[in-house]
Design a protein around this motif. Structure first.
Motif, short mmCIF file in Angstrom:
data_model
loop_
_atom_site.label_atom_id
_atom_site.label_comp_id
_atom_site.label_asym_id
_atom_site.label_seq_id
_atom_site.Cartn_x
_atom_site.Cartn_y
_atom_site.Cartn_z
N LYS A 112 8.71 3.94 1.39
CA LYS A 112 10.11 3.96 1.95
C LYS A 112 11.16 3.58 0.78
CE LYS A 112 9.61 6.21 6.36
NZ LYS A 112 10.23 5.67 7.45
N LEU A 113 10.53 2.25 0.98
CA LEU A 113 11.78 0.82 -0.05
C LEU A 113 11.08 1.43 -1.58
CD1 LEU A 113 11.36 -1.59 2.45
CD2 LEU A 113 13.31 -0.28 1.76
N ASN A 114 10.15 2.01 -2.07
CA ASN A 114 9.73 2.04 -3.15
C ASN A 114 9.17 1.20 -4.02
OD1 ASN A 114 9.49 4.19 -5.15
ND2 ASN A 114 11.54 3.46 -6.18
N ILE A 115 8.42 0.36 -2.79
CA ILE A 115 8.05 -1.22 -3.60
C ILE A 115 7.01 -1.25 -3.31
CG2 ILE A 115 10.59 -2.47 -3.75
CD1 ILE A 115 9.67 -3.31 -0.78
N SER A 116 6.34 -2.46 -3.79
CA SER A 116 4.63 -2.13 -4.14
C SER A 116 4.75 -3.52 -2.18
CB SER A 116 3.92 -3.26 -4.59
OG SER A 116 4.53 -4.48 -4.84
N ARG A 117 3.47 -2.82 -1.79
CA ARG A 117 3.40 -3.86 -0.71
C ARG A 117 3.13 -4.84 -0.82
NH1 ARG A 117 -1.91 -2.15 3.01
NH2 ARG A 117 -1.79 -3.41 5.21
N PRO A 118 1.91 -6.03 -1.96
CA PRO A 118 2.53 -7.14 -2.33
C PRO A 118 4.43 -7.75 -2.15
CG PRO A 118 0.97 -6.18 -3.52
CD PRO A 118 1.93 -5.21 -3.25
N ILE A 119 5.30 -7.35 -2.51
CA ILE A 119 6.57 -6.80 -2.59
C ILE A 119 6.96 -7.17 -1.13
CG2 ILE A 119 8.48 -6.68 -3.60
CD1 ILE A 119 6.82 -8.04 -5.76
N LEU A 120 6.94 -6.23 -0.27
CA LEU A 120 6.82 -6.11 0.88
C LEU A 120 6.71 -7.36 2.12
CD1 LEU A 120 8.68 -4.24 3.10
CD2 LEU A 120 6.50 -3.42 3.48
N ARG A 121 5.23 -7.55 1.48
CA ARG A 121 5.40 -8.84 2.80
C ARG A 121 5.55 -10.18 2.82
NH1 ARG A 121 -1.86 -8.13 1.66
NH2 ARG A 121 -2.04 -6.46 3.45
N GLU A 122 6.02 -10.24 0.74
CA GLU A 122 7.14 -11.25 0.72
C GLU A 122 8.05 -10.94 1.21
OE1 GLU A 122 8.52 -13.64 -3.71
OE2 GLU A 122 7.28 -11.81 -3.59
N GLU A 153 17.59 -16.72 -13.58
CA GLU A 153 16.67 -15.28 -13.11
C GLU A 153 17.27 -14.25 -12.08
OE1 GLU A 153 12.98 -16.03 -12.04
OE2 GLU A 153 12.67 -17.72 -13.80
N LYS A 154 17.27 -12.87 -12.91
CA LYS A 154 17.82 -11.61 -11.84
C LYS A 154 16.36 -11.96 -10.51
CE LYS A 154 18.68 -9.25 -16.32
NZ LYS A 154 18.07 -7.57 -16.98
N GLU A 155 18.08 -11.26 -9.65
CA GLU A 155 17.49 -11.06 -8.45
C GLU A 155 16.07 -10.29 -8.13
OE1 GLU A 155 19.52 -10.18 -4.06
OE2 GLU A 155 20.04 -9.61 -6.02
N SER A 156 14.52 -10.92 -7.89
CA SER A 156 13.67 -10.31 -7.90
C SER A 156 13.48 -9.62 -6.62
CB SER A 156 12.73 -12.53 -6.95
OG SER A 156 12.52 -12.13 -5.43
N LEU A 157 12.42 -8.39 -7.32
CA LEU A 157 12.71 -7.30 -6.23
C LEU A 157 12.15 -7.84 -5.18
CD1 LEU A 157 9.65 -5.50 -8.14
CD2 LEU A 157 11.79 -5.22 -8.54
N SER A 158 11.95 -8.97 -4.32
CA SER A 158 11.69 -9.35 -2.57
C SER A 158 13.01 -9.36 -2.33
CB SER A 158 10.86 -9.95 -2.89
OG SER A 158 11.02 -11.57 -3.21
N SER A 159 13.42 -10.30 -3.27
CA SER A 159 15.12 -10.40 -2.54
C SER A 159 16.04 -9.69 -2.44
CB SER A 159 15.93 -11.47 -3.33
OG SER A 159 14.80 -12.45 -3.95
N LEU A 160 16.01 -8.45 -3.28
CA LEU A 160 16.31 -7.14 -3.21
C LEU A 160 15.85 -6.46 -2.16
CD1 LEU A 160 16.28 -5.71 -7.10
CD2 LEU A 160 18.30 -5.96 -5.56
N ALA A 161 14.63 -6.40 -1.46
CA ALA A 161 13.74 -6.32 -0.28
C ALA A 161 14.80 -6.26 0.97
CB ALA A 161 12.19 -5.51 -0.56
N VAL A 162 14.34 -7.92 0.85
CA VAL A 162 15.37 -8.60 1.90
C VAL A 162 16.22 -8.31 1.77
CG1 VAL A 162 16.22 -11.18 2.32
CG2 VAL A 162 13.81 -10.02 1.82
N ARG A 163 17.61 -7.91 1.06
CA ARG A 163 18.82 -8.03 1.74
C ARG A 163 18.94 -5.87 2.04
NH1 ARG A 163 22.74 -7.13 -2.07
NH2 ARG A 163 20.91 -7.16 -4.04
N THR A 164 18.38 -5.22 1.69
CA THR A 164 17.75 -3.81 2.16
C THR A 164 17.79 -3.79 2.97
OG1 THR A 164 17.58 -2.77 -0.42
CG2 THR A 164 16.78 -1.60 1.36
N ILE A 165 16.61 -4.25 3.77
CA ILE A 165 16.11 -4.53 5.01
C ILE A 165 17.27 -4.84 5.68
CG2 ILE A 165 14.67 -5.11 6.59
CD1 ILE A 165 12.34 -4.91 4.75
N ILE A 166 17.67 -5.44 5.62
CA ILE A 166 18.84 -6.75 6.42
C ILE A 166 19.58 -5.71 6.82
CG2 ILE A 166 20.75 -8.08 6.73
CD1 ILE A 166 18.71 -10.36 4.93
N ASP A 167 20.25 -5.17 5.29
CA ASP A 167 21.86 -3.90 4.95
C ASP A 167 20.71 -2.83 6.81
OD1 ASP A 167 22.97 -5.17 3.53
OD2 ASP A 167 22.56 -3.82 1.91
#
Length: 244
Positions: A43-53, A7-21
């Motif tokens: 700021k990250l242009n994602i939904s709040r549930p995705i950010l919480r994950e 599967e393609k990388e999930s939005l939460s995984s992309l958010a994790v990588r962005t915050i780590i960077d």
């Protein structure tokens, strides 16, 4: 048959990588409080549930800590070491397996100890001498554990400190003493850091530490040595698989 694909990388995984960077590049600094969830999500242009994950994953990996009613804080630039405790591996091997460079600092000279409890655990007679020494283990040069090793003098070679004390004791016993460690009796509990131990580990006094205390046995079920490791909470954690 249905195709099986990755599967393609999930939005939460992309958010994790962005915050780590952002953490690694000091945009989000260690000790800094992050914005409230909705503001950070915007700021990250994602939904709040995705950010919480994403924040949940980051907390599990040891980058952040969330304090209820206070906020979310950055606590580390490196992921937490996680390992199963059911398999008997040396701390050196556990850390190397996760692609960290293992180091040892602060090795003390072995000295005679008269700790009767540990002498009893190791079944030593009155004539046998018990030695103890300390060392600090590092992962990528960051202290993560303070080891206190208790080992009978009969197992300590003359070149032990210069050639072996900075690496795996299990490997030393196997290569230099021809003793294979087969099992350990292990206790895992919490303990508050003393002022002296906190200074050695680079943490604050009274911070909670994980304590891994073990007596190691040969394949003949003879107790060989005893170890107590004081482990920094935000660097390493253990997991246990329990089944019925």
């Amino acid at each position: 048959m249905k195709n099986i694909g990755i599967e393609k990388e999930s939005l939460s995984s992309l958010a994790v990588r962005t915050i780590i960077d952002l953490i690694e590049n000091d945009v989000f600094k260690i000790g800094e409080k992050l914005d409230a969830e909705q503001k950070l999500a915007d700021k990250l242009n994602i939904s709040r549930p995705i950010l919480r994950e994403a924040l949940q994953k980051l907390e599990l990996e040891g980058y952040i800590v969330r304090k209820h009613g206070v906020g979310t804080f950055v606590i580390s630039k490196t992921p937490m070491l996680t390992t199963g405790i059911e398999k008997l591996d040396s701390m050196t091997d556990l850390v190397k397996a996760q692609n960290y460079t293992v180091g040892t600092i602060g090795i003390t000279e072995p000295e005679v100890t008269h700790d009767e409890e540990i002498r009893g655990l190791l079944r030593l007679n009155d004539e046998e001498i018990l030695l103890s020494f300390e060392r600090i283990r590092t992962a990528d040069k960051k202290p993560f554990a303070l080891d206190r090793i208790y080992i009978p003098e009969k197992y300590v070679s003359t070149d032990f400190i210069t050639n072996y004390a900075n690496s795996s004791i299990l490997s030393y016993l196997s290569s230099a003493q021809n003793i294979q460690i087969f099992s350990s009796h292990c206790s895992l509990f919490a303990e508050n850091a003393s002022a002296a131990d906190a200074e050695k580990l680079g943490i604050i006094q009274h911070e909670a530490l994980q304590v891994l205390e073990q007596t190691f046995y040969s394949n003949a079920n003879d107790p060989i040595f005893h170890g107590k490791s004081l482990i920094v909470n935000n660097i390493m954690k253990f997991h246990i698989v329990r089944r019925r």
